[in-house]
Design a protein around this motif. Structure first.
Motif, short mmCIF file in Angstrom:
data_model
loop_
_atom_site.label_atom_id
_atom_site.label_comp_id
_atom_site.label_asym_id
_atom_site.label_seq_id
_atom_site.Cartn_x
_atom_site.Cartn_y
_atom_site.Cartn_z
N ARG A 6 0.85 -1.19 0.00
CA ARG A 6 0.00 0.00 0.00
C ARG A 6 0.89 1.24 0.00
NH1 ARG A 6 -5.61 0.52 1.96
NH2 ARG A 6 -5.96 2.72 2.35
N PHE A 7 0.68 2.09 -0.98
CA PHE A 7 1.46 3.32 -1.13
C PHE A 7 0.60 4.51 -0.69
CE2 PHE A 7 3.20 0.28 -4.12
CZ PHE A 7 4.56 0.47 -4.01
N HIS A 8 1.14 5.32 0.20
CA HIS A 8 0.38 6.44 0.76
C HIS A 8 0.81 7.81 0.23
CE1 HIS A 8 -1.97 4.19 3.64
NE2 HIS A 8 -0.90 3.51 3.94
N GLY A 9 1.71 7.85 -0.69
CA GLY A 9 2.14 9.13 -1.24
C GLY A 9 3.63 9.34 -1.02
N ALA A 10 4.24 10.04 -1.93
CA ALA A 10 5.67 10.31 -1.85
C ALA A 10 5.88 11.79 -1.57
CB ALA A 10 6.33 9.93 -3.16
N GLY A 11 6.69 12.07 -0.62
CA GLY A 11 6.98 13.46 -0.30
C GLY A 11 5.98 14.08 0.65
N GLN A 12 4.76 13.69 0.54
CA GLN A 12 3.71 14.14 1.46
C GLN A 12 2.67 13.04 1.57
OE1 GLN A 12 2.16 17.68 -0.29
NE2 GLN A 12 1.06 16.62 -1.89
N ARG A 13 2.00 12.99 2.66
CA ARG A 13 1.01 11.93 2.87
C ARG A 13 -0.16 12.14 1.90
NH1 ARG A 13 0.69 8.04 6.57
NH2 ARG A 13 -1.35 7.37 7.30
N TYR A 43 -1.65 -1.05 -3.98
CA TYR A 43 -2.72 -0.06 -3.86
C TYR A 43 -2.08 1.31 -3.70
CZ TYR A 43 -6.64 2.52 -1.89
OH TYR A 43 -7.61 3.45 -1.66
N PHE A 44 -2.50 2.24 -4.52
CA PHE A 44 -2.05 3.63 -4.41
C PHE A 44 -3.24 4.47 -4.00
CE2 PHE A 44 1.02 1.71 -7.19
CZ PHE A 44 2.20 2.39 -6.96
N ASN A 45 -3.10 5.21 -2.91
CA ASN A 45 -4.19 6.08 -2.46
C ASN A 45 -4.45 7.17 -3.49
OD1 ASN A 45 -4.73 4.81 -0.08
ND2 ASN A 45 -3.54 6.20 1.18
N ASN A 46 -5.69 7.54 -3.60
CA ASN A 46 -6.05 8.64 -4.48
C ASN A 46 -5.44 9.93 -3.96
OD1 ASN A 46 -7.65 7.04 -6.11
ND2 ASN A 46 -9.45 7.33 -4.84
N ASP A 47 -5.16 10.84 -4.86
CA ASP A 47 -4.66 12.14 -4.47
C ASP A 47 -5.16 13.19 -5.45
OD1 ASP A 47 -2.11 12.92 -6.38
OD2 ASP A 47 -2.36 10.77 -6.19
N MET A 48 -5.13 14.41 -5.02
CA MET A 48 -5.68 15.51 -5.82
C MET A 48 -4.96 15.67 -7.17
SD MET A 48 -8.25 16.70 -4.21
CE MET A 48 -8.54 18.34 -4.84
N ALA A 56 0.57 3.86 -10.38
CA ALA A 56 0.11 2.48 -10.51
C ALA A 56 0.40 1.95 -11.92
CB ALA A 56 -1.38 2.38 -10.20
N ASP A 57 0.14 2.75 -12.93
CA ASP A 57 0.40 2.35 -14.30
C ASP A 57 1.90 2.15 -14.52
OD1 ASP A 57 -0.54 1.80 -16.98
OD2 ASP A 57 0.35 3.72 -17.54
N HIS A 58 2.70 3.05 -13.97
CA HIS A 58 4.16 2.96 -14.09
C HIS A 58 4.66 1.69 -13.40
CE1 HIS A 58 8.25 5.20 -13.56
NE2 HIS A 58 8.33 4.22 -14.43
N LEU A 59 4.17 1.41 -12.18
CA LEU A 59 4.58 0.21 -11.47
C LEU A 59 4.21 -1.04 -12.26
CD1 LEU A 59 5.77 -1.19 -8.97
CD2 LEU A 59 3.47 -1.08 -7.96
N ARG A 60 3.02 -1.07 -12.81
CA ARG A 60 2.59 -2.23 -13.60
C ARG A 60 3.56 -2.50 -14.75
NH1 ARG A 60 -3.40 -2.66 -15.35
NH2 ARG A 60 -3.16 -0.61 -14.47
N SER A 61 3.95 -1.46 -15.47
CA SER A 61 4.87 -1.67 -16.60
C SER A 61 6.24 -2.13 -16.10
CB SER A 61 4.99 -0.40 -17.45
OG SER A 61 5.64 0.63 -16.74
#
Length: 69
Positions: A6-13, A43-48, A56-61
């Motif tokens: 589960r990914f919660h965001g990079a640099g900021q939550r 799982y990548f949390n939604n963000d603005m 998610a698309d980058h990780l899949r590739s």
């Protein structure tokens, strides 16, 4: 048993985008676990800014590329 990352965001939550270097490291782990027969989910949390969808698309590739090695 499954692998669930589960990914919660990079640099900021709940925001920011992940570096290719970090996603590549996770892709290698996920590809190894998958090759060992473990179902893997990320799982990548939604963000603005919409980074979650792009990451998610980058990780899949990257997982597909790692699995092909």
């Amino acid at each position: 048993p499954i692998a669930y990352v589960r990914f919660h965001g990079a640099g900021q939550r709940y925001g920011g985008s992940y570096s290719t270097q970090l996603l590549t490291a996770w892709a290698s782990r996920l590809a190894e676990w998958s090759a060992a027969g473990l179902p893997c989910y990320a799982y990548f949390n939604n963000d603005m800014g919409g980074h979650a969808v792009r990451d998610a698309d980058h990780l899949r590739s990257l997982v597909v590329r790692a699995a092909a090695r």
